[in-house]
Design a protein around this motif. Structure first.
Motif, PDB file in Angstrom:
ATOM      1  N   LEU A 128     -10.200 -38.238  54.519  1.00 13.81           N
ATOM      2  CA  LEU A 128      -9.648 -38.014  55.858  1.00 13.81           C
ATOM      3  C   LEU A 128      -8.152 -37.767  55.787  1.00 13.81           C
ATOM      4  O   LEU A 128      -7.614 -36.847  56.439  1.00 13.81           O
ATOM      5  CB  LEU A 128      -9.949 -39.222  56.746  1.00 13.81           C
ATOM      6  N   GLN A 142     -11.085 -51.141  53.376  1.00 13.66           N
ATOM      7  CA  GLN A 142     -11.320 -49.839  53.988  1.00 13.66           C
ATOM      8  C   GLN A 142     -10.726 -49.762  55.381  1.00 13.66           C
ATOM      9  O   GLN A 142     -10.088 -48.767  55.746  1.00 13.66           O
ATOM     10  CB  GLN A 142     -12.824 -49.548  54.016  1.00 13.66           C
ATOM     11  N   HIS A 162     -16.903 -47.702  48.970  1.00 17.37           N
ATOM     12  CA  HIS A 162     -16.632 -46.273  49.139  1.00 17.37           C
ATOM     13  C   HIS A 162     -15.488 -46.130  50.136  1.00 17.37           C
ATOM     14  O   HIS A 162     -15.645 -46.459  51.309  1.00 17.37           O
ATOM     15  CB  HIS A 162     -17.874 -45.531  49.640  1.00 17.37           C
ATOM     16  N   ASN A 163     -14.373 -45.648  49.671  1.00 14.49           N
ATOM     17  CA  ASN A 163     -13.213 -45.488  50.529  1.00 14.49           C
ATOM     18  C   ASN A 163     -13.293 -44.144  51.244  1.00 14.49           C
ATOM     19  O   ASN A 163     -13.169 -43.087  50.630  1.00 14.49           O
ATOM     20  CB  ASN A 163     -11.928 -45.555  49.686  1.00 14.49           C
ATOM     21  N   ARG A 164     -13.481 -44.177  52.543  1.00 14.44           N
ATOM     22  CA  ARG A 164     -13.594 -42.947  53.330  1.00 14.44           C
ATOM     23  C   ARG A 164     -12.244 -42.485  53.862  1.00 14.44           C
ATOM     24  O   ARG A 164     -12.161 -41.433  54.494  1.00 14.44           O
ATOM     25  CB  ARG A 164     -14.564 -43.175  54.494  1.00 14.44           C
ATOM     26  N   TYR A 220     -12.295 -48.463  44.575  1.00 17.35           N
ATOM     27  CA  TYR A 220     -12.879 -47.916  45.789  1.00 17.35           C
ATOM     28  C   TYR A 220     -13.973 -46.889  45.490  1.00 17.35           C
ATOM     29  O   TYR A 220     -14.834 -46.633  46.316  1.00 17.35           O
ATOM     30  CB  TYR A 220     -11.796 -47.238  46.618  1.00 17.35           C
ATOM     31  N   ASP A 221     -13.896 -46.250  44.337  1.00 15.71           N
ATOM     32  CA  ASP A 221     -14.841 -45.185  44.033  1.00 15.71           C
ATOM     33  C   ASP A 221     -16.137 -45.699  43.407  1.00 15.71           C
ATOM     34  O   ASP A 221     -17.075 -44.929  43.226  1.00 15.71           O
ATOM     35  CB  ASP A 221     -14.197 -44.168  43.083  1.00 15.71           C
TER      36      ASP A 221
END
Length: 273
Positions: free
Chosen positions: A23, A243, A17-19, A11-12
């Protein structure tokens, strides 16, 4: 630039891109703390009401044990909240113990509610109901053991619920148990209540309220099944699917956590009405 056909599970790494993680780390600690506080108040009020007028409750032993299991669950929320906010520094053993107790309380509730829906063993606290209680709690502990085996510490400071491969036999066993107790069992008894007049009468008399404890966990159990399909490659793994699914799974788990406050409160309000 996000390539929706990109199938890497990192994901990185660009373009994924893991948002969800930022959160989660920001929202989870205050949510867990508030849930723990509300659960403590609701459970205390339920136990006080039960102690003052036991004869007014339909199944006093069942209600008392459900309150005990939710209290156990709520007691685990502060260390989890602290671990998310500041990092988990207690080691692998306490992490696995936390997940063991977490699932023990949930599975005990599933078995208690199922036994209450299928018979009248909880009408009074006698030798029969005591033996049943010991058997159900022991069975729940055994069924929760795989949860401890698959959990662990990741990146040195995160207590995660899965630290093994998605296809590891012990995780497949754990997933199967979760689906059976948190998804198939509630669904099966709901269908039975709709089809069998005796079950419908029991639910009309208030037994259905006890399913609030588990009904809140049904979306999470379904989410675990979806996560398995994605992680195992049985569904197309795109950046977008992972995601969005992370967010859905996190929300469903948050909904399930609410059971430790809403369950006792629902029983208390039903008794007052």
């Amino acid at each position: 630039n996000t390539d929706t056909n990109y199938t890497s599970l990192d994901y990185d790494a660009a373009p994924c891109h893991n948002r969800f993680c930022p959160l989660f780390q920001r929202v989870a600690p205050p949510f867990l703390a508030a849930t723990c506080a509300s659960a403590a108040l609701a459970t205390a009020a339920l136990l006080v009401a039960l102690a003052r007028s036991r004869q007014a409750w339909r199944w006093p032993p069942l209600v008392a044990q459900l309150a005990t299991s939710t209290a156990l669950f709520a007691a685990l929320l502060p260390p989890l909240a602290a671990g998310i906010a500041r990092g988990w520094h207690l080691g692998t053993g306490p992490c696995r113990l936390t997940h063991l107790l977490w699932h023990w309380s949930l599975f005990a509730q599933a078995l208690l509610v199922a036994s209450g829906s299928l018979g009248t063993a909880w009408a009074r606290w006698d030798p029969r109901s005591r033996r049943l209680a010991v058997a159900l709690w022991a069975a729940a502990l055994i069924l929760a053991t795989p949860a401890a085996l698959v959990s662990g510490v990741a990146a040195g400071s995160s207590c995660v619920r899965r630290s093994v491969a998605i296809l590891a036999p012990v995780y497949v066993l754990h997933l199967t148990l979760c689906l059976c107790l948190l998804l198939l069992l509630p669904s099966g008894l709901l269908l039975a209540a709709l089809a069998v007049p005796r079950f419908r009468a029991s639910w009309a008399a208030g037994a259905g309220l006890t399913w609030l404890f588990l009904g809140l966990w049904v979306p999470y159990a379904a989410g675990l099944a979806g996560e398995f399909l994605l992680q195992a490659g049985l569904l197309e793994p795109t950046c977008g699917s992972f995601q969005h699914f992370d967010l859905a799974l996190g929300l469903s788990e948050g909904l399930g956590v609410l059971h430790c406050g809403l369950g006792p409160l629902g029983l208390l309000l039903a008794w007052r009405c």
